[in-house]
Motif scaffolding. Sequence first.
Motif, mmCIF file in Angstrom:
data_model
loop_
_atom_site.group_PDB
_atom_site.id
_atom_site.type_symbol
_atom_site.label_atom_id
_atom_site.label_comp_id
_atom_site.label_asym_id
_atom_site.label_seq_id
_atom_site.Cartn_x
_atom_site.Cartn_y
_atom_site.Cartn_z
ATOM 1 N N CYS A 1 -6.727 1.780 -2.519
ATOM 2 C CA CYS A 1 -5.563 1.048 -2.019
ATOM 3 C C CYS A 1 -5.684 0.701 -0.543
ATOM 4 O O CYS A 1 -5.056 -0.235 -0.069
ATOM 5 C CB CYS A 1 -4.294 1.873 -2.262
ATOM 6 S SG CYS A 1 -4.175 3.336 -1.220
ATOM 7 N N CYS B 1 0.641 1.543 -7.208
ATOM 8 C CA CYS B 1 0.393 2.678 -6.304
ATOM 9 C C CYS B 1 0.506 2.243 -4.848
ATOM 10 O O CYS B 1 0.968 2.986 -3.987
ATOM 11 C CB CYS B 1 -0.986 3.281 -6.577
ATOM 12 S SG CYS B 1 -2.318 2.072 -6.625
ATOM 13 N N SER C 1 -7.601 4.929 -6.048
ATOM 14 C CA SER C 1 -7.306 3.587 -6.579
ATOM 15 C C SER C 1 -7.698 2.507 -5.562
ATOM 16 O O SER C 1 -7.350 1.357 -5.733
ATOM 17 C CB SER C 1 -5.823 3.474 -6.926
ATOM 18 O OG SER C 1 -5.048 3.675 -5.757
ATOM 19 N N CYS D 1 -1.941 8.149 -13.480
ATOM 20 C CA CYS D 1 -0.962 7.289 -12.807
ATOM 21 C C CYS D 1 0.347 7.228 -13.589
ATOM 22 O O CYS D 1 0.349 6.933 -14.777
ATOM 23 C CB CYS D 1 -1.545 5.887 -12.665
ATOM 24 S SG CYS D 1 -0.389 4.759 -11.889
ATOM 25 N N TYR E 1 4.079 2.020 -3.801
ATOM 26 C CA TYR E 1 4.601 3.361 -3.506
ATOM 27 C C TYR E 1 4.285 3.724 -2.049
ATOM 28 O O TYR E 1 5.138 4.189 -1.298
ATOM 29 C CB TYR E 1 3.979 4.400 -4.456
ATOM 30 C CG TYR E 1 4.273 5.805 -4.003
ATOM 31 C CD1 TYR E 1 5.459 6.425 -4.355
ATOM 32 C CD2 TYR E 1 3.395 6.491 -3.162
ATOM 33 C CE1 TYR E 1 5.763 7.701 -3.890
ATOM 34 C CE2 TYR E 1 3.689 7.751 -2.691
ATOM 35 C CZ TYR E 1 4.864 8.350 -3.064
ATOM 36 O OH TYR E 1 5.166 9.600 -2.580
ATOM 37 N N CYS F 1 -8.200 6.350 -11.931
ATOM 38 C CA CYS F 1 -6.851 6.584 -11.392
ATOM 39 C C CYS F 1 -5.772 6.434 -12.459
ATOM 40 O O CYS F 1 -4.733 7.090 -12.394
ATOM 41 C CB CYS F 1 -6.595 5.639 -10.227
ATOM 42 S SG CYS F 1 -6.776 3.900 -10.655
ATOM 43 N N ARG G 1 5.622 11.635 -6.907
ATOM 44 C CA ARG G 1 5.334 10.518 -7.814
ATOM 45 C C ARG G 1 5.371 10.969 -9.275
ATOM 46 O O ARG G 1 5.539 10.181 -10.175
ATOM 47 C CB ARG G 1 3.933 9.975 -7.520
ATOM 48 C CG ARG G 1 3.944 8.622 -6.858
ATOM 49 C CD ARG G 1 2.562 8.082 -6.762
ATOM 50 N NE ARG G 1 2.426 6.829 -7.508
ATOM 51 C CZ ARG G 1 1.301 6.393 -8.034
ATOM 52 N NH1 ARG G 1 0.220 7.104 -7.946
ATOM 53 N NH2 ARG G 1 1.263 5.259 -8.681
ATOM 54 N N ALA H 1 -1.457 7.804 -2.319
ATOM 55 C CA ALA H 1 -0.537 7.749 -3.471
ATOM 56 C C ALA H 1 -0.968 8.677 -4.604
ATOM 57 O O ALA H 1 -0.159 9.114 -5.406
ATOM 58 C CB ALA H 1 -0.462 6.323 -3.999
ATOM 59 N N GLN H 2 -2.250 8.972 -4.633
ATOM 60 C CA GLN H 2 -2.756 9.802 -5.712
ATOM 61 C C GLN H 2 -2.528 11.288 -5.442
ATOM 62 O O GLN H 2 -2.856 12.113 -6.265
ATOM 63 C CB GLN H 2 -4.253 9.543 -5.919
ATOM 64 C CG GLN H 2 -4.586 8.102 -6.214
ATOM 65 C CD GLN H 2 -3.854 7.585 -7.424
ATOM 66 O OE1 GLN H 2 -2.689 7.233 -7.381
ATOM 67 N NE2 GLN H 2 -4.520 7.553 -8.544
#
Length: 385
Positions: A32, A201, A30, A307, A204, A303, A74, A68-69
């Motif tokens: 990030c 994300c 994503s 998600c 997180y 993503c 999550r 985060a992925q």
Amino acid sequence: MTRELIQFALHEFENQENSIQNIYENRLCSFCGACILICPVNAIEYHDTRIVINDLCTNCGDCLAICAQNQKERYQTKLLEKESNRKIKQYLSKFKSIPFGFFINLYNCKAIKKEILKQAMVGGATLAILSCALEEKEVDKLIVTEFVVNKQFPSAVSTSSYERLLESGGSKYLPTMSLELLKDISKDEKVDSCIITTLPCQAYVLEKLRKQKETEDLVKKIKYVITLFCGSGLPTREDVEVFLKEKKIETKLEDLKIYREKRKKLWRINPQNEERYIYYTEDGIEYDFSSKQILRTKRLPNCSSICPDYTGIHSDISIGGSNISRNIIVTRTEKGEELVKKAISRGYLKDLKKFNFLERIIIKFMGNNKRKTNREYYKNRFTNR
Ligand code: SF4
Ligand code: SF4
Ligand code: SF4
């Protein structure tokens, strides 16, 4: 969130090779910026939605651990989901989408200042809260996203200027690597505290960084985290290339110049700006694409396909647009609630009180739509194996 999706996500990650390159190549990134922030040897390079790991990499695994992925937890938010669904039912009966998260209050607001409304994409609530935080000296830095001439995607910037904040208004929160900025901010002696506007994300990751002893210093200056609802993920460079191909536009992306235009959506009750990117060739031929168009055309997963978070459950304040020139604001922590109340009482935000029918429909539709995309991707991956 569906049981199938959790199973899918777990299966997917257990079968990943130990590398963020794999996340990127599987189109789950994503963008990030967390991996770049955390890498101890600067081995991760980012070029226009491309992630490359260079020879400096020591295979320490820190990047994958923060991504985060790549977080099983999550996808295991059942408790959170149960609790929040009980509360959200007061507002959104039959809300059966991905988790809505804990919250203190829901507001239906719009900015009061005309200059903010003029710049904003929807109701200007994000700009209004950010300007309140800056002018009332709650923070001395803002991390926002702004358009950069001839760049396909906007960039994350940190600023203490109200004018620059206004200028950033209406920017889409597309891939921005905003977490990367924390490297400098955490060391900047002139900054005491900041507020970051970001995607679910990224919120997180910020929470994870805060909880870990060895990384808490990187985020200690972040006083507030504001997330924007994120429904469909992000069109990447590859998506734009697929889009150009489908539209039979033969020019290469590199050869196109890009500028941003804000257009009024006349069908809105109080017409506001919609950000569009206009691409034009050396010969001056213009193509007007919105990211929505690009996402609609492309068939590649991204993503958002896995998600689990639409509203940003790990933030202090989540903000969504309702397309009728006002915003839905979700306060999730005491300090987030205080800041929103301050923005209302000091004349930055107008509290429209009623959380009306149309907003309920929109929030349900958007959340459920993300869940649908998830399911489709999951189904395709399994049937095509
Ligand atoms: S494995 Fe370690 S050294 Fe390699 S890119 Fe990731 S964080 Fe950097
Ligand atoms: S999602 Fe973030 S942490 Fe994961 S690979 Fe992409 S940029 Fe890095
Ligand atoms: S869809 Fe999810 S993972 Fe993708 S940018 Fe939005 S919040 Fe991040």
